[in-house]
Design a protein around this motif. Structure first.
Motif, PDB file in Angstrom:
ATOM      1  N   MET A 163       0.762  -1.072   0.125  1.00 34.54           N
ATOM      2  CA  MET A 163      -0.042  -0.237  -0.008  1.00 34.54           C
ATOM      3  C   MET A 163       0.963   1.290  -0.173  1.00 34.54           C
ATOM      4  N   PRO A 174      -3.285   7.551  -0.986  1.00 40.11           N
ATOM      5  CA  PRO A 174      -4.145   6.672  -0.315  1.00 40.11           C
ATOM      6  C   PRO A 174      -5.485   6.393  -0.866  1.00 40.11           C
ATOM      7  N   VAL A 176      -7.530   3.415  -2.247  1.00 39.73           N
ATOM      8  CA  VAL A 176      -7.065   2.011  -2.350  1.00 39.73           C
ATOM      9  C   VAL A 176      -8.286   1.087  -3.036  1.00 39.73           C
ATOM     10  N   GLU A 220     -10.299  -2.213  -0.736  1.00 37.10           N
ATOM     11  CA  GLU A 220     -11.199  -0.991  -0.141  1.00 37.10           C
ATOM     12  C   GLU A 220     -12.066  -1.250   0.893  1.00 37.10           C
ATOM     13  N   TYR A 221     -12.357  -2.611   1.026  1.00 36.13           N
ATOM     14  CA  TYR A 221     -13.264  -2.795   2.353  1.00 36.13           C
ATOM     15  C   TYR A 221     -12.244  -3.029   3.645  1.00 36.13           C
ATOM     16  N   PHE A 222     -11.058  -3.027   3.346  1.00 35.36           N
ATOM     17  CA  PHE A 222     -10.178  -3.107   4.498  1.00 35.36           C
ATOM     18  C   PHE A 222      -9.225  -2.030   5.009  1.00 35.36           C
ATOM     19  N   LEU A 223      -8.346  -1.573   3.933  1.00 31.60           N
ATOM     20  CA  LEU A 223      -7.318  -0.578   4.346  1.00 31.60           C
ATOM     21  C   LEU A 223      -7.848   0.571   4.776  1.00 31.60           C
ATOM     22  N   PRO A 224      -9.147   1.204   4.343  1.00 32.86           N
ATOM     23  CA  PRO A 224      -9.575   2.395   4.868  1.00 32.86           C
ATOM     24  C   PRO A 224      -9.857   2.401   6.330  1.00 32.86           C
ATOM     25  N   PHE A 225     -10.152   1.036   6.660  1.00 28.68           N
ATOM     26  CA  PHE A 225     -10.839   0.880   7.955  1.00 28.68           C
ATOM     27  C   PHE A 225      -9.422   0.349   9.044  1.00 28.68           C
ATOM     28  N   GLY A 226      -8.395   0.455   8.490  1.00 30.07           N
ATOM     29  CA  GLY A 226      -7.015   0.069   9.207  1.00 30.07           C
ATOM     30  C   GLY A 226      -6.721  -1.191   9.429  1.00 30.07           C
ATOM     31  N   LEU A 227      -7.354  -2.067   8.622  1.00 28.12           N
ATOM     32  CA  LEU A 227      -6.709  -3.291   8.541  1.00 28.12           C
ATOM     33  C   LEU A 227      -5.914  -3.423   7.239  1.00 28.12           C
ATOM     34  N   MET A 228      -4.584  -3.392   7.524  1.00 25.47           N
ATOM     35  CA  MET A 228      -3.409  -3.322   6.663  1.00 25.47           C
ATOM     36  C   MET A 228      -2.655  -4.466   6.531  1.00 25.47           C
ATOM     37  N   THR A 229      -2.426  -5.156   7.537  1.00 22.69           N
ATOM     38  CA  THR A 229      -1.135  -6.150   7.423  1.00 22.69           C
ATOM     39  C   THR A 229      -1.681  -7.549   7.754  1.00 22.69           C
ATOM     40  N   GLN A 283      -2.264  -8.090  11.428  1.00 19.26           N
ATOM     41  CA  GLN A 283      -3.659  -7.642  11.775  1.00 19.26           C
ATOM     42  C   GLN A 283      -4.812  -8.750  11.495  1.00 19.26           C
ATOM     43  N   SER A 338      -0.656  -6.551  17.661  1.00 20.08           N
ATOM     44  CA  SER A 338      -1.948  -6.354  17.248  1.00 20.08           C
ATOM     45  C   SER A 338      -2.729  -7.681  18.196  1.00 20.08           C
TER      46      SER A 338
END
Lengths: 398, 135
Positions: free
Chosen positions: A129, A134, A136, A144-153, A156, A212
């Motif tokens: 990413m 930003p 995505v 788009e269902y995950f990264l904008p909500f802080g689920l990135m790795t 996690q 996490s």
């Protein structure tokens, strides 16, 4: 239905293995690492680059078949392929090499994985990413269902899976700690392991910082710079080469019961994120190999995190669903236990080569050359990354 | 740097979810023929084989399924600690969405959650989740 798989049992072999040093900063390109590991595998087998006519890569690798063929000086590549994603690759890459050989597409196939996973592309930093642009997702990535909500790795994602397993089965941090400690105990015998000279106690584990929740520092693998490669050819040919062949008994992939699209994050949309593709992969593998979990002497289980091992102990039939925690704490996995795992230290304590190191360590065990050799071991299970689908490989001593 | 990580709009399978969120509506995809819910959303229902799928409105109530408190920051726009939550919709069992909560929270499985629409700088909104008894 399995006639062809049964006919293919032990017909192909791993004839050579090669690794670079596993390190934090290679100061070399990924191509240099891939080249070094490949040359080491060829030298180990007693082969030259011009003997190679096939390459199978992982789609996550920077290095393509033509990059590597060019760097090695392979003059006549007749087959190349790729299979993944990510950690699902290595077992499936060996399977694809075997399929290419059995199908007459190639005779001698180089299988590799190379990465600067610490100094350049850290998966733990959400490496896919960009931080400057930003916006995505889209186009079947589902990011788009995950990264904008802080689920990135991945960490996690596996943390969410771990919490789910804890909710459902009462799994504890101590049980995960036993897995981290077991891998460290094996690493302490392995001079190549990055954690080779550092011991790990339960107190160390439980006092390590939370990354996490519920996953702590020592639940995470070691981001690593390095490469690993193996040479696959026919068993007949391998018998005339430098090393004792390691027989490829069978290879299989498998899907979870409730598969979703995307790479990794959509696992949390599944009805049960603790169900992984390894269950089907294991069932198919055992059937095709004619070897069940009770007959496995040693296993190299993909360990991006401690929870990955716990989920696979259940999926591959070593214990019942939900009992991975007590099984891990039982001592079965420890040196001297009934199911020694990750005898080089695995991703958690040797180094993260995205599963290819597990294939190499399995081959060492079947050649009798491991730094923690399991006496009399004749069968070794290797597993691939648990997301989004599973893959597994059964190797046998010649 | 922008102030927020934003979902790409206009995707042919998923775009309508985010366009609905911009209107402060929560939607999910389901099959018109057999009722099966589909997530991540796509055009075809694998259960009955039909292509008659459409977006349905949700009342925005859910139960907490799983969560993680992130203590190690990985992105400058997501300072730690924060909490990732995964919820399952009350009116569409099988549909799970992910949300962000600022800070560390003490959560438990099955707790009641409700949607809130967090305004974004582009005039839209992201559907987020919070405990239903808060505020």
């Amino acid at each position: 239905m399995d006639e062809l798989a049964i006919a293919a049992r032990d017909k192909c072999a791993i004839a050579g293995i090669g690794v670079t040093e596993f390190m934090k900063d290679s100061r070399r390109s990924v191509l240099s690492l891939a080249t070094e590991a490949s040359l080491a595998a060829l030298e180990d087998a007693g082969l030259r680059p011009e003997d190679v006519d096939g390459i199978v890569r992982c789609p996550h690798d920077q290095i393509t078949h033509n990059d590597l063929a060019s760097s090695l000086g392979i003059p006549d590549l007749t087959y190349w392929g790729e299979v993944g994603p990510g950690g699902v690759g290595p077992c499936a890459q060996v399977g694809q090499a075997m399929a290419a050989i059995m199908g007459g597409l190639a005779t001698t196939v180089l299988v590799f994985r190379s990465l600067n996973g610490r100094s350049e592309d850290r998966f733990g930093q959400g490496g896919h990413m960009t931080k400057s642009a930003p916006v995505v997702g889209g186009r079947a990535t589902y990011d788009e269902y995950f990264l904008p909500f802080g689920l990135m790795t991945a960490g996690q994602t596996f943390a969410l899976m771990t919490q789910s397993h804890m909710n459902k089965f009462g799994t504890t941090s101590e049980q995960l700690g036993h897995i981290a400690i077991v891998c460290r105990e094996y690493a302490n015998h392995n001079p190549r392991a990055q954690m080779g000279d550092r011991t790990l106690t339960m107190e160390d584990y439980l006092s390590s910082r939370m990354i996490s929740s519920p996953l702590r520092l020592f639940d995470f693998c070691l981001e690593t710079d390095g490469a690993a490669a193996v040479i696959v050819t026919t068993t007949e040919r391998a018998k005339n080469l430098r090393q004792k062949p390691v027989l490829i008994r069978a290879q299989a992939g498998g899907c979870p019961p409730d598969m979703r699209g995307g790479m990794m994050f959509p696992i949390v949309m599944r009805d049960d994120p603790t169900e992984i593709g390894g269950k089907k992969a294991g069932e198919t593998l055992y059937r095709k190999a004619g070897i069940g979990p009770d007959e496995i002497d040693v296993a190299q289980i993909y360990d991006c995190f401690t929870i990955s091992i716990l989920l696979q102990l259940e999926a591959y039939g070593f214990c019942k669903k939900g009992e991975g925690g007590p099984f891990a704490a039982s001592g079965a996995l420890r040196p001297g236990g009934s199911l020694p795992i990750n005898t080089g230290g695995g991703h958690l304590s040797e180094g993260y080569i995205h599963g290819m190191g597990h294939v190499v360590e399995a081959a060492r065990q079947m050649r009798g050359e491991s730094s923690y050799q399991i006496e009399g071991a004749e069968t070794c299970l290797v597993t691939g990354g648990p997301l989004p689908t599973g893959s597994a490989l059964m190797l046998r001593r010649a | 740097m922008a102030d927020r990580v934003l979902p790409r709009k206009g995707d042919r399978d998923t775009g309508a979810f985010f366009e609905a969120a911009d209107r402060r509506e929560l939607v999910y995809k389901a099959c018109d023929d057999c009722g099966t819910v589909i997530n991540p959303p796509r055009a075809r229902c694998a259960k009955c084989g039909g292509w008659n799928t459409s977006w349905k409105q949700s009342a925005g109530k859910a139960r907490l399924n799983t969560w993680s408190v992130v203590h190690q920051q990985v992105h400058p726009l997501f300072p730690a600690p924060y909490t990732i939550v995964v919820v399952e919709l009350d009116d569409a069992p099988g549909i799970r969405y992910v949300g962000y909560m600022d800070g560390a929270h003490d959560l438990h499985e099955g707790m009641a959650m409700r949607v809130r629409f967090e305004p974004t700088e582009d005039g839209g909104a992201l559907p987020q989740w919070m405990p239903d008894n808060a505020e």
